[in-house]
Design a protein around this motif. Structure first.
Motif, PDB file in Angstrom:
ATOM      1  N   HIS A  91       0.831  -1.204   0.000  1.00  0.00           N
ATOM      2  CA  HIS A  91       0.000   0.000   0.000  1.00  0.00           C
ATOM      3  C   HIS A  91       0.870   1.261   0.000  1.00  0.00           C
ATOM      4  O   HIS A  91       0.615   2.203  -0.732  1.00  0.00           O
ATOM      5  CB  HIS A  91      -0.902   0.018   1.238  1.00  0.00           C
ATOM      6  CG  HIS A  91      -2.211  -0.654   1.040  1.00  0.00           C
ATOM      7  ND1 HIS A  91      -3.380   0.020   0.838  1.00  0.00           N
ATOM      8  CD2 HIS A  91      -2.535  -1.964   0.989  1.00  0.00           C
ATOM      9  CE1 HIS A  91      -4.363  -0.832   0.681  1.00  0.00           C
ATOM     10  NE2 HIS A  91      -3.887  -2.045   0.776  1.00  0.00           N
ATOM     11  N   SER A  99     -11.993   7.990  -6.755  1.00  0.00           N
ATOM     12  CA  SER A  99     -13.174   7.253  -6.302  1.00  0.00           C
ATOM     13  C   SER A  99     -13.608   6.218  -7.331  1.00  0.00           C
ATOM     14  O   SER A  99     -14.772   5.871  -7.383  1.00  0.00           O
ATOM     15  CB  SER A  99     -14.308   8.223  -5.960  1.00  0.00           C
ATOM     16  OG  SER A  99     -14.288   9.317  -6.825  1.00  0.00           O
ATOM     17  N   SER A 100     -12.677   5.736  -8.119  1.00  0.00           N
ATOM     18  CA  SER A 100     -13.024   4.693  -9.087  1.00  0.00           C
ATOM     19  C   SER A 100     -12.520   3.348  -8.586  1.00  0.00           C
ATOM     20  O   SER A 100     -11.805   3.267  -7.601  1.00  0.00           O
ATOM     21  CB  SER A 100     -12.393   5.003 -10.435  1.00  0.00           C
ATOM     22  OG  SER A 100     -11.020   4.681 -10.387  1.00  0.00           O
ATOM     23  N   LYS A 101     -12.882   2.313  -9.309  1.00  0.00           N
ATOM     24  CA  LYS A 101     -12.497   0.974  -8.871  1.00  0.00           C
ATOM     25  C   LYS A 101     -10.995   0.735  -9.028  1.00  0.00           C
ATOM     26  O   LYS A 101     -10.458  -0.201  -8.444  1.00  0.00           O
ATOM     27  CB  LYS A 101     -13.275  -0.072  -9.652  1.00  0.00           C
ATOM     28  CG  LYS A 101     -12.842  -0.182 -11.101  1.00  0.00           C
ATOM     29  CD  LYS A 101     -13.463  -1.384 -11.761  1.00  0.00           C
ATOM     30  CE  LYS A 101     -13.319  -1.384 -13.254  1.00  0.00           C
ATOM     31  NZ  LYS A 101     -11.991  -1.235 -13.811  1.00  0.00           N
ATOM     32  N   THR A 110      -8.587   2.732  -8.171  1.00  0.00           N
ATOM     33  CA  THR A 110      -7.747   3.565  -7.321  1.00  0.00           C
ATOM     34  C   THR A 110      -6.844   2.739  -6.401  1.00  0.00           C
ATOM     35  O   THR A 110      -7.234   1.702  -5.885  1.00  0.00           O
ATOM     36  CB  THR A 110      -8.609   4.530  -6.483  1.00  0.00           C
ATOM     37  OG1 THR A 110      -7.750   5.328  -5.719  1.00  0.00           O
ATOM     38  CG2 THR A 110      -9.525   3.777  -5.559  1.00  0.00           C
ATOM     39  N   LYS A 111      -5.645   3.229  -6.277  1.00  0.00           N
ATOM     40  CA  LYS A 111      -4.684   2.660  -5.342  1.00  0.00           C
ATOM     41  C   LYS A 111      -4.058   3.833  -4.610  1.00  0.00           C
ATOM     42  O   LYS A 111      -4.097   4.946  -5.080  1.00  0.00           O
ATOM     43  CB  LYS A 111      -3.588   1.907  -6.087  1.00  0.00           C
ATOM     44  CG  LYS A 111      -4.071   0.600  -6.692  1.00  0.00           C
ATOM     45  CD  LYS A 111      -2.982  -0.013  -7.551  1.00  0.00           C
ATOM     46  CE  LYS A 111      -3.539  -1.216  -8.276  1.00  0.00           C
ATOM     47  NZ  LYS A 111      -2.934  -1.391  -9.592  1.00  0.00           N
ATOM     48  N   PHE A 113      -6.508   7.793  -0.877  1.00  0.00           N
ATOM     49  CA  PHE A 113      -7.897   7.674  -1.264  1.00  0.00           C
ATOM     50  C   PHE A 113      -8.674   8.926  -0.897  1.00  0.00           C
ATOM     51  O   PHE A 113      -9.671   9.258  -1.510  1.00  0.00           O
ATOM     52  CB  PHE A 113      -8.470   6.472  -0.508  1.00  0.00           C
ATOM     53  CG  PHE A 113      -9.835   6.057  -0.911  1.00  0.00           C
ATOM     54  CD1 PHE A 113     -10.033   5.313  -2.055  1.00  0.00           C
ATOM     55  CD2 PHE A 113     -10.932   6.392  -0.131  1.00  0.00           C
ATOM     56  CE1 PHE A 113     -11.305   4.911  -2.414  1.00  0.00           C
ATOM     57  CE2 PHE A 113     -12.193   5.998  -0.500  1.00  0.00           C
ATOM     58  CZ  PHE A 113     -12.379   5.245  -1.641  1.00  0.00           C
ATOM     59  N   VAL A 120     -21.113  15.805  -6.565  1.00  0.00           N
ATOM     60  CA  VAL A 120     -22.267  15.068  -6.049  1.00  0.00           C
ATOM     61  C   VAL A 120     -23.031  14.458  -7.217  1.00  0.00           C
ATOM     62  O   VAL A 120     -23.176  15.085  -8.256  1.00  0.00           O
ATOM     63  CB  VAL A 120     -23.211  15.957  -5.212  1.00  0.00           C
ATOM     64  CG1 VAL A 120     -22.579  16.309  -3.901  1.00  0.00           C
ATOM     65  CG2 VAL A 120     -23.621  17.181  -5.968  1.00  0.00           C
ATOM     66  N   PRO A 121     -23.501  13.232  -7.056  1.00  0.00           N
ATOM     67  CA  PRO A 121     -24.274  12.624  -8.139  1.00  0.00           C
ATOM     68  C   PRO A 121     -25.621  13.315  -8.280  1.00  0.00           C
ATOM     69  O   PRO A 121     -26.091  13.979  -7.341  1.00  0.00           O
ATOM     70  CB  PRO A 121     -24.451  11.178  -7.685  1.00  0.00           C
ATOM     71  CG  PRO A 121     -24.273  11.198  -6.220  1.00  0.00           C
ATOM     72  CD  PRO A 121     -23.350  12.315  -5.912  1.00  0.00           C
ATOM     73  N   GLU A 142     -28.637  12.283  -8.220  1.00  0.00           N
ATOM     74  CA  GLU A 142     -29.714  11.928  -7.295  1.00  0.00           C
ATOM     75  C   GLU A 142     -29.490  12.453  -5.889  1.00  0.00           C
ATOM     76  O   GLU A 142     -30.379  12.360  -5.048  1.00  0.00           O
ATOM     77  CB  GLU A 142     -29.880  10.405  -7.225  1.00  0.00           C
ATOM     78  CG  GLU A 142     -30.554   9.778  -8.426  1.00  0.00           C
ATOM     79  CD  GLU A 142     -31.945  10.325  -8.693  1.00  0.00           C
ATOM     80  OE1 GLU A 142     -32.570  10.861  -7.768  1.00  0.00           O
ATOM     81  OE2 GLU A 142     -32.387  10.223  -9.843  1.00  0.00           O
ATOM     82  N   PHE A 143     -28.319  12.946  -5.606  1.00  0.00           N
ATOM     83  CA  PHE A 143     -28.013  13.392  -4.251  1.00  0.00           C
ATOM     84  C   PHE A 143     -29.089  14.328  -3.740  1.00  0.00           C
ATOM     85  O   PHE A 143     -29.569  15.197  -4.452  1.00  0.00           O
ATOM     86  CB  PHE A 143     -26.655  14.101  -4.256  1.00  0.00           C
ATOM     87  CG  PHE A 143     -26.277  14.657  -2.921  1.00  0.00           C
ATOM     88  CD1 PHE A 143     -25.849  13.815  -1.917  1.00  0.00           C
ATOM     89  CD2 PHE A 143     -26.354  16.013  -2.658  1.00  0.00           C
ATOM     90  CE1 PHE A 143     -25.500  14.318  -0.675  1.00  0.00           C
ATOM     91  CE2 PHE A 143     -26.014  16.523  -1.417  1.00  0.00           C
ATOM     92  CZ  PHE A 143     -25.591  15.677  -0.423  1.00  0.00           C
ATOM     93  N   ARG A 144     -29.482  14.115  -2.489  1.00  0.00           N
ATOM     94  CA  ARG A 144     -30.545  14.963  -1.949  1.00  0.00           C
ATOM     95  C   ARG A 144     -30.101  15.594  -0.651  1.00  0.00           C
ATOM     96  O   ARG A 144     -29.449  14.963   0.161  1.00  0.00           O
ATOM     97  CB  ARG A 144     -31.820  14.160  -1.732  1.00  0.00           C
ATOM     98  CG  ARG A 144     -31.657  12.881  -0.949  1.00  0.00           C
ATOM     99  CD  ARG A 144     -32.989  12.146  -0.876  1.00  0.00           C
ATOM    100  NE  ARG A 144     -32.820  10.700  -0.839  1.00  0.00           N
ATOM    101  CZ  ARG A 144     -32.599  10.006   0.259  1.00  0.00           C
ATOM    102  NH1 ARG A 144     -32.480  10.600   1.412  1.00  0.00           N
ATOM    103  NH2 ARG A 144     -32.475   8.690   0.215  1.00  0.00           N
TER     104      ARG A 144
END
Ligand code: SF4
Ligand code: SF4
Lengths: 592, 207
Positions: B16, B42-44, B46-47, B50, B61-62, B64-66
């Protein structure tokens, strides 16, 4: 499913074995929409023993009470204590009830038949005022000793009481905006019992607790020769995972008695739930076990859908989405549990941070789909709130196929063979399979003790019967196995997820229109799911109106704590923290 | 051999540790404070490091974020703003913690309720961000905002938002939630077309 289906046959139906065995004392519950039996209080212990020993219902899932109350004159008011039982080999439930008058509610305690009834009976005493005759330690559990009244009773009003049921009348169309605190200011909002003198008030919670500790210590060994000390772990301590307190009595470093103290986060969730309308409860369930809100939604949706019947059966795609979300939740919860168990073991935060990195990626998916990372409020009666936005399903596939398996293996390599983890975990806090069942433990705690009981397999709900997966089970019942089982379960969840993302069909995600007020036919239902922490059950009673008449949560972290004392007595005080960590509690759910 | 397990664990931490630098070098300084860098973190794939350095960096924010609800206002050709809200009260009835207050008025002459609310309050301290009001509003008049930086010094007055504070033009909504907006507009257009058709069908035999 059950002995009888929800459409109860007329009382004239052929008497069952149980009724023949106890003529007069056991009657079928003939109210429409209800199931099971009504047992006479005097015969309860006899009947319960027969049901356990002869019929094989050895797992007491839930004990709770319902207050059937109306202030109309001549109303038939009574309190009903409801027991839900299962066989630890799988299958449907057996329900029985005891009805007692409100002003003198005494029910024989079942603690020596089902030790798992301990905390649940204390809860029913605390919140409903049902006295369990013969309970060894009948103290309040969520409220404090000295609290006036029993707050789940229908005629009890909270200090900031506004109206009996929501929606409240002044919100629309007049909209007189105010805070209830301003109308009901602090200091004048509490009704004291007649003759109460605040000056003369003596706190009685701690004396009662220490008294109970002392009794337990004497039961452990009669001759107390060395000097024993009482230590309070918590309520403010990082290793108690929140505001949770363990009062322990130590002989040297050895625990001779331990009493968990909880309720610091109690907000009478169930009473709030009974003021709410049906649909309003969904976001409130998020706040129970806030690490796995999807599973909480799932259980509540199931319970209500059972009552609503066919018209609320979710369409295919929604069923798949539910499974995907529930399993992702399980993985994120177990990552958290492992990370924080390592914290409790003293490996401060490196493992935890590695684990919650992956959890973060799962939460990203929840956020993009539901709008919130933790308070998902995603399930509706008859489906889910919205479909995956474009690209999310691919993201899930990537995670499930590439990243998570790799990361779980990494965690495995990182911790499993670590000598320190092994020596702190192996043979610590051992629970035998018999104890695990008797104490009503659930989920990973139960399965790590060699009982392969998983509701997804034993009593399938949703579409879990379609997936191929193994029920994870480990046999030593110690802390190490409770760590291992979580790794196993994550792998099984990935296996389920792989099938689910492959099979998920296109289509609708909601049956019906998703109305803002649902009609729920009168009756009772118990919906339960295999939550990440264990069996999460919702017992709901509807009287056909807009609000649930009874809303009870069978909280796995709360009931799993029943066995904590048993796990810890005789071991070192440092292991108490580890034992607690291996149960994996969330205080939002323990205290409700 | 005793200690192998610990060594294996240390190997994992070492990997790591090294990956952090490898990743940093690969990205040549672009890993931080750039939108691509944040997306990568924040993707799969990532190493390494973080975390996101809030508030210098912010996660997007996506859609749908509320967070807190907003009331939408339509602009007519003269530049006047009109509430979409019709004071039907559904959001106030469905709100779980009951933190919406709506003041509806009547027309003094006809005594019929006036659609646009006189005032509209949301106590954002109590709001549990559940999104029900937006979900169940039949007129697409109340929607969930993306703004999450709402800290104030006072909890009693400032956190009860009134209509003025809650209102946002529809264009703002279209900007933060483009796909939702497009879908809803299509539905509304279809509905309007249906109404016109129905009216035409009604009118045709009469003439
Ligand atoms: S915001 Fe929507 S639901 Fe609420 S009163 Fe206005 S129109 Fe009705
Ligand atoms: S988001 Fe939920 S809590 Fe907040 S105002 Fe809307 S309905 Fe009420």
């Amino acid at each position: 499913m059950t002995e009888q289906t929800a459409t109860a046959p007329a009382p004239a139906a052929e008497p069952t074995e149980l009724e023949k065995r106890f003529p007069g004392a056991v009657k079928r519950d003939a109210r429409p929409g209800y199931e099971g039996y009504v047992v006479e209080a005097g015969k309860l212990r006899e009947v319960a023993t027969a049901i356990r020993d002869e019929m094989g219902y050895d797992y007491l899932s839930s004990v709770t009470a319902v207050d059937y109350f109306s202030d109309a004159p001549n109303a038939n008011n009574f309190i009903e204590v409801v027991y839900h039982l299962y066989k630890s080999t799988g299958g449907g439930s057996l329900v029985y009830k005891v009805q007692v008058p409100r002003d003198n509610s005494v029910v024989p305690s079942l603690v020596d038949i089902y030790p798992g009834a301990d905390f649940q009976e204390r809860e029913a005493w605390d919140l409903y005022g049902v006295k369990f005759d013969g309970h060894p330690d009948l103290r309040r559990i969520l409220m404090w000793e000295g609290f006036n009244g029993h707050p789940m009773r229908k005629d009890w009003k909270e200090p900031y009481f506004e109206e009996e049921l929501k929606p409240f009348k002044n919100r629309w169309p007049e909209g007189q905006v105010y805070r209830i605190e301003d109308h009901n200011p602090f200091g004048r909002n509490v009704k004291y019992p007649a003759g109460f003198d605040p000056e003369g008030f003596r706190e009685s919670a701690d004396p009662a607790l220490y008294d109970s500790l002392e009794r337990a210590a004497r039961a452990y060994s009669e001759d107390i020769d060395t000097e024993q000390v009482v230590v309070n772990l918590g309520p403010q301590h990082p290793s108690t995972h929140g505001v949770f307190r363990m009062a322990v009595r130590l002989d040297g470093e050895t625990i001779v008695a331990l009493k968990p103290v909880m309720g610091y986060l109690h907000r009478n969730h169930e009473q709030i739930g009974e003021r709410n309308t049906w649909i309003m409860n969904m976001p409130f369930t998020d706040r129970l076990d806030y690490l796995s809100s999807m599973s909480n939604n799932f259980g509540y949706a199931l319970a209500v859908e059972k009552l609503m019947g066919e018209k609320a059966a979710p369409p295919e795609r929604a069923q798949y989405i539910r499974v995907i979300m529930a399993e992702l939740t399980r993985i994120s919860n177990h990552l958290w549990a492992i990370g924080f168990l390592l914290n409790d073991l003293g490996a401060f935060f490196t493992p935890a941070l590695y684990a919650i990195t992956e959890r973060e990626l799962i939460l990203d998916i929840f956020e993009a789909t539901t709008g919130s990372r933790m308070m998902c409020n995603y399930f509706r009666f008859g489906g889910v709130a919205r479909d995956f936005p474009a690209g999310q399903l691919d993201k899930i596939k990537d995670l499930v196929r590439e990243r998570l398996p790799r990361k779980i293996d990494e965690l495995d390599l990182y911790l499993t063979q670590n000598e320190l983890v092994r020596s702190r975990g192996e043979n610590v806090g051992v629970i035998t399979p018999e104890e695990a069942i008797a104490y009503s433990t659930a989920g990973p705690v139960l399965r790590a003790s060699g009982v392969p009981y998983d509701i997804r397999r034993a009593d399938p709900y949703g579409i879990y019967d379609r997936f191929d997966f193994d029920v994870a089970v480990r046999y030593h019942g110690d802390v190490y196995d409770r760590y291992m089982i979580r790794l196993d379960e994550m792998r099984q969840s990935l296996h389920i997820l792989e099938q689910a993302v492959k099979q998920i069909p296109e289509g609708e995600i909601m049956t019906g229109k998703n109305p803002y007020q649902v009609r729920v036919p009168a009756g009772e239902s118990y919906g339960r799911v295999e939550g990440p922490k264990g069996e999460l059950g919702y017992y709901v009673v509807s009287n056909g109106k807009a609000n649930p008449y009874r809303y009870h949560v069978r909280a796995p972290s709360f009931i799993n704590l029943t066995i904590l004392e048993k796990m810890c007595v005789g071991s070192k005080v440092a292991d108490a923290v580890v034992n607690l960590g291996s149960i994996d509690i969330v205080l939002g759910e323990v205290d409700r | 051999m005793y200690g192998i397990g610990v060594l294996k664990g240390m190997w994992v931490t070492l990997v790591h540790f090294i990956q952090t630098f490898v990743d940093d070098i690969k990205w040549a300084g672009k890993r931080y404070y750039t939108p691509e860098g944040i997306a990568h973190r924040s993707s799969k794939d990532t190493k390494g490091i973080f975390t996101v350095q809030y508030p210098e960096e912010k996660l997007p924010v996506p859609e749908e974020f509320r967070y807190i609800p907003i009331l939408l206002q339509e602009e007519d050709e003269h530049g006047n703003l009109h509430d979409r809200c019709t004071s039907c009260g559904i959001c106030a009835k469905v709100c779980p913690p009951q933190c919406i207050w709506i003041v509806r008025t009547e027309d003094p002459v006809t005594k019929r309720p006036v659609p646009e609310p006189v005032d509209f309050f949301i106590d954002v301290d109590i709001c549990m961000n559940c999104g029900y009001c937006a979900e169940y509003c039949p007129f697409d008049a109340i929607k969930m905002d993306h703004d999450y930086e709402l800290a104030t010094f006072d909890r009693h007055v400032q956190n009860i938002y009134n209509k003025e504070k809650l209102s946002k033009p529809v264009s703002y909504y279209a900007k933060i939630r483009p796909t939702n907006y497009a879908r809803e507009e299509a539905l509304r257009a279809a509905e309007a077309a249906k109404k016109v058709e129905a009216a035409a069908a009604k009118a045709a035999p009469a003439s």
